[in-house]
Write a protein that holds these residues in place. Structure first.
Motif, PDB file in Angstrom:
ATOM      1  N   THR A  14       0.862  -1.174   0.000  1.00  0.00           N
ATOM      2  CA  THR A  14       0.000   0.000   0.000  1.00  0.00           C
ATOM      3  C   THR A  14       0.900   1.225   0.000  1.00  0.00           C
ATOM      4  O   THR A  14       2.126   1.115   0.140  1.00  0.00           O
ATOM      5  CB  THR A  14      -0.876   0.048   1.264  1.00  0.00           C
ATOM      6  OG1 THR A  14       0.003   0.133   2.412  1.00  0.00           O
ATOM      7  CG2 THR A  14      -1.773  -1.162   1.389  1.00  0.00           C
ATOM      8  N   GLU A  61       1.244  -6.531   8.312  1.00  0.00           N
ATOM      9  CA  GLU A  61       0.793  -5.203   7.910  1.00  0.00           C
ATOM     10  C   GLU A  61       0.318  -5.134   6.456  1.00  0.00           C
ATOM     11  O   GLU A  61      -0.294  -4.136   6.050  1.00  0.00           O
ATOM     12  CB  GLU A  61       1.930  -4.186   8.123  1.00  0.00           C
ATOM     13  CG  GLU A  61       2.296  -3.953   9.568  1.00  0.00           C
ATOM     14  CD  GLU A  61       3.152  -5.062  10.212  1.00  0.00           C
ATOM     15  OE1 GLU A  61       3.349  -5.017  11.431  1.00  0.00           O
ATOM     16  OE2 GLU A  61       3.610  -5.989   9.490  1.00  0.00           O
ATOM     17  N   PRO A 116      -2.048  -5.760   3.245  1.00  0.00           N
ATOM     18  CA  PRO A 116      -3.488  -5.954   3.146  1.00  0.00           C
ATOM     19  C   PRO A 116      -3.888  -7.328   2.616  1.00  0.00           C
ATOM     20  O   PRO A 116      -4.970  -7.812   2.921  1.00  0.00           O
ATOM     21  CB  PRO A 116      -3.936  -4.852   2.191  1.00  0.00           C
ATOM     22  CG  PRO A 116      -2.735  -4.546   1.383  1.00  0.00           C
ATOM     23  CD  PRO A 116      -1.563  -4.764   2.296  1.00  0.00           C
ATOM     24  N   ALA A 146      -7.092 -11.675   3.327  1.00  0.00           N
ATOM     25  CA  ALA A 146      -7.364 -10.290   2.964  1.00  0.00           C
ATOM     26  C   ALA A 146      -7.848  -9.539   4.205  1.00  0.00           C
ATOM     27  O   ALA A 146      -8.753 -10.001   4.894  1.00  0.00           O
ATOM     28  CB  ALA A 146      -8.420 -10.219   1.863  1.00  0.00           C
ATOM     29  N   ASP A 147      -7.233  -8.410   4.474  1.00  0.00           N
ATOM     30  CA  ASP A 147      -7.595  -7.584   5.617  1.00  0.00           C
ATOM     31  C   ASP A 147      -9.018  -7.053   5.430  1.00  0.00           C
ATOM     32  O   ASP A 147      -9.329  -6.427   4.410  1.00  0.00           O
ATOM     33  CB  ASP A 147      -6.598  -6.423   5.710  1.00  0.00           C
ATOM     34  CG  ASP A 147      -6.767  -5.585   6.964  1.00  0.00           C
ATOM     35  OD1 ASP A 147      -7.886  -5.516   7.515  1.00  0.00           O
ATOM     36  OD2 ASP A 147      -5.761  -4.976   7.395  1.00  0.00           O
ATOM     37  N   TYR A 152     -10.122  -3.568   4.087  1.00  0.00           N
ATOM     38  CA  TYR A 152     -10.100  -3.240   2.657  1.00  0.00           C
ATOM     39  C   TYR A 152     -11.291  -3.829   1.903  1.00  0.00           C
ATOM     40  O   TYR A 152     -11.316  -3.802   0.676  1.00  0.00           O
ATOM     41  CB  TYR A 152      -8.789  -3.716   2.027  1.00  0.00           C
ATOM     42  CG  TYR A 152      -7.603  -2.932   2.517  1.00  0.00           C
ATOM     43  CD1 TYR A 152      -7.212  -1.760   1.882  1.00  0.00           C
ATOM     44  CD2 TYR A 152      -6.886  -3.350   3.635  1.00  0.00           C
ATOM     45  CE1 TYR A 152      -6.137  -1.020   2.339  1.00  0.00           C
ATOM     46  CE2 TYR A 152      -5.807  -2.613   4.099  1.00  0.00           C
ATOM     47  CZ  TYR A 152      -5.443  -1.453   3.446  1.00  0.00           C
ATOM     48  OH  TYR A 152      -4.380  -0.718   3.905  1.00  0.00           O
ATOM     49  N   LEU A 202      -8.313  -2.042  -2.690  1.00  0.00           N
ATOM     50  CA  LEU A 202      -7.032  -1.597  -2.141  1.00  0.00           C
ATOM     51  C   LEU A 202      -7.002  -0.091  -1.963  1.00  0.00           C
ATOM     52  O   LEU A 202      -6.286   0.429  -1.120  1.00  0.00           O
ATOM     53  CB  LEU A 202      -5.888  -2.050  -3.062  1.00  0.00           C
ATOM     54  CG  LEU A 202      -4.490  -1.950  -2.510  1.00  0.00           C
ATOM     55  CD1 LEU A 202      -4.359  -2.693  -1.178  1.00  0.00           C
ATOM     56  CD2 LEU A 202      -3.479  -2.481  -3.489  1.00  0.00           C
TER      57      LEU A 202
END
Length: 172
Positions: free
Chosen positions: A85, A127, A129, A157-158, A161, A170
């Motif tokens: 990111t 950290e 995503p 997948a976080d 997001y 993203l």
């Protein structure tokens, strides 16, 4: 329209930069400059990564054999592609220009290694995503780079997001 003829080269730019995390299944790298880093997980920034197959889901990354992470991936047969990111831009750059033989990239970039769901050695970057866990199926020696063809064994997948429809974004 007039066109110039250039020598053969890869004109597919920009390429997606990803951070690939890995760890060797063996404990000793004779080229490691700092013994305390030997056998530890590492991160390499890779620009040559991509999808190669849908069923089974497969990806590829290309790495120069002289890179510290190359041996780790070859020995363990696994790696994690971690998407980046804007917030991870500095870490992505740092991990691409410094060698894990000389510096602990996890510590320097304030990144956390998280146990992968399906891999024994390679950790995920907490950290990032998205973490794409991969098991190497084949290594193609192409010249300056060797291509690791790998099957995707898990994806995380976080939730931060995901949009209201549960789809990944993203740019949220």
């Amino acid at each position: 329209m007039a066109k110039q003829n250039w020598k053969p080269g890869n004109m597919l730019y920009p390429l997606p930069a990803v951070m690939v995390s890995c760890q060797s299944s063996a404990a000793h790298d004779p080229l490691c400059e700092r013994p305390e880093l030997d056998g530890k997980p590492n991160i390499i920034t890779v620009a040559w990564a991509g999808t190669v197959c849908t069923n089974p889901p497969m990806v590829s990354i290309s790495v120069r054999p002289e890179r510290h992470s190359y041996r780790m991936i070859k020995e363990s047969g696994e790696f994690v592609i971690n998407l980046t990111t804007e917030k991870l831009a500095r870490a992505t750059d740092f991990c691409g220009v410094r060698s894990g033989r000389d510096v602990d990239k996890w510590k320097e970039c304030h990144l956390s290694a998280k146990k992968a769901q399906t891999l024994e050695y390679a950790p995920c970057i907490e950290e990032a995503p998205v973490n794409i866990e991969c098991k190497v199926k084949k290594i193609e020696k192409l010249g300056s780079h060797h291509m690791f063809l790998a099957e995707v064994t898990a994806v995380q997948a976080d939730e931060a997001y995901l949009n209201e429809k549960g789809k990944f974004e993203l740019n949220k």
